[in-house]
Design an enzyme around this catalytic site. Sequence first.
Site, PDB file in Angstrom:
ATOM      1  N   GLU A   1     -29.832  53.345  25.908  1.00  0.00           N
ATOM      2  CA  GLU A   1     -29.412  51.960  25.662  1.00  0.00           C
ATOM      3  C   GLU A   1     -29.270  51.142  26.948  1.00  0.00           C
ATOM      4  O   GLU A   1     -28.159  50.743  27.342  1.00  0.00           O
ATOM      5  CB  GLU A   1     -28.096  51.940  24.871  1.00  0.00           C
ATOM      6  CG  GLU A   1     -28.228  52.525  23.486  1.00  0.00           C
ATOM      7  CD  GLU A   1     -26.889  52.607  22.741  1.00  0.00           C
ATOM      8  OE1 GLU A   1     -25.845  52.313  23.336  1.00  0.00           O
ATOM      9  OE2 GLU A   1     -26.900  52.978  21.559  1.00  0.00           O
TER      10      GLU A   1
ATOM     11  N   GLU B   1     -29.586  57.431  17.283  1.00  0.00           N
ATOM     12  CA  GLU B   1     -28.171  57.181  16.983  1.00  0.00           C
ATOM     13  C   GLU B   1     -28.076  56.242  15.784  1.00  0.00           C
ATOM     14  O   GLU B   1     -28.823  55.265  15.696  1.00  0.00           O
ATOM     15  CB  GLU B   1     -27.423  56.476  18.132  1.00  0.00           C
ATOM     16  CG  GLU B   1     -27.033  57.367  19.269  1.00  0.00           C
ATOM     17  CD  GLU B   1     -26.201  56.630  20.311  1.00  0.00           C
ATOM     18  OE1 GLU B   1     -25.460  55.690  19.958  1.00  0.00           O
ATOM     19  OE2 GLU B   1     -26.304  57.006  21.484  1.00  0.00           O
TER      20      GLU B   1
END
Length: 452
Positions: free
Chosen positions: A167, A354
């Site tokens: 991320e 995720e």
Amino acid sequence: MTEANPFPKDFIWGASTAAYQIEGAAEADGRAPSIWDTFAATPGKTRDGDTGAVACDHYRRWREDFAIAEDLGLRGYRMSVSWARLQPAGRGELNPAAVDFYRAQLADLRSRGILPVVTLYHWDLPQILEDEGGWPERETAHRFADYAGRTAAALGDLVEDWIPVNEAWCVSFLGYHEGVHAPGRRDLTAALRAAHHLNLAHGLAAEAIRARRPAARIGSAVIMTDVEAASDRPADHAAAQLSDGNGNRLFLDPLFKGSYPEDMVWHYRNTEAFDAVAAGDLETIAAPLDFVGVNHYHRFRIAADETDAHLGGRALPPEGQVTSFGWEVSPDSLRRVLERLAAEYTDLPVHVTENGASFDDEIGPDGAIDDAARIAYLDGYLRAAGEAIEKGVNLRGYFLWSLMDNFEWGEGYSKRFGLVHIDYETQRRTLKRSAEWYRGVIASGGASLAWG
Ligand code: IFM
């Protein structure tokens, strides 16, 4: 909604964690402070002053945790290794104690028939490298590639699947622009330079891993948000486009198109941020990958807002059910981002690296944790993932966030995402009902989801 079970037999049913969020043992065996140790120890930065110093004590209890993972039937486990533990000085030889620690973990996972997927950077930059300028400095990307290559050499006989950076949007914008994550800086140009250097770090690390381990499979963990305009008004569309550019395209375009989005380069023309892009960087970033990992949590409906100096827009309040974070529950958004990825970016194998939800889990009088809201959330998102498969998305795995409750960054221990409840006083592990439910989903290969 589909009525047949679309998940292939070899689908990787997994779960994710990250080192700083679970390991604790912050000073053990030569580990040096990371930016998160520093940030969390600074008064006022995290909820209740929580830190990851102890977390889930996974550093000492990992065998118990992996036994739970095996008991649930997990086929894959996405973990991160800590840069500050493996290479405490941010350069030079790896710390042998840390190498032994991760080798033991990886060997144990494999012996349980669980495929390890290793993230090299899940936000724990050695503090010493932040002191030298951190991600806004190009040198940090080179330090990262060195660490990645050494780690691949040290662990690569036990792991095939690598994700260099988790991320990059969160690292750059939450850490360097909004200042709500480590290192807590508030400087837009620094954030944009960090974004480029994280993209570059991904590419340089991929080269370094391949040089040491030619058979490695390398992927991403890009956070993809489902962005839509709040109305048909052109101003709302323009704001939504900027929001999408900032959160999604600044990271996906260089990876899969080898360029930065023109509208974002124009939007940031007065920041000098793109001066950080040197000749050859985009080729490095866009080198072919083996899989793409998508982290997904949000849908945002964006309305124009002239008072917002950054992107000229704001997200409308969520609609319908929300998690304890106040995040909207919108399963169809997962299908949409997966379909968009396939339509606009790549036909590589995809993994949801995720997805999951925090809820205020309550422990019943009998000690059981009946987290029906999490089960409903996961059921909806998994069926949406299945619909994406039906629509032709090459989805190969789902790594639920998270195996266990853990240190949720700025929110400390107040947000619980786990299948496994952690009592932070006693370190007792208790399977929530969602864990039993996920075990059933895995055992049935997805057939037990609420299809139809
Ligand atoms: O806990 C985080 C994780 O570290 C990165 N992705 C989002 C999760 C939930 O906020």
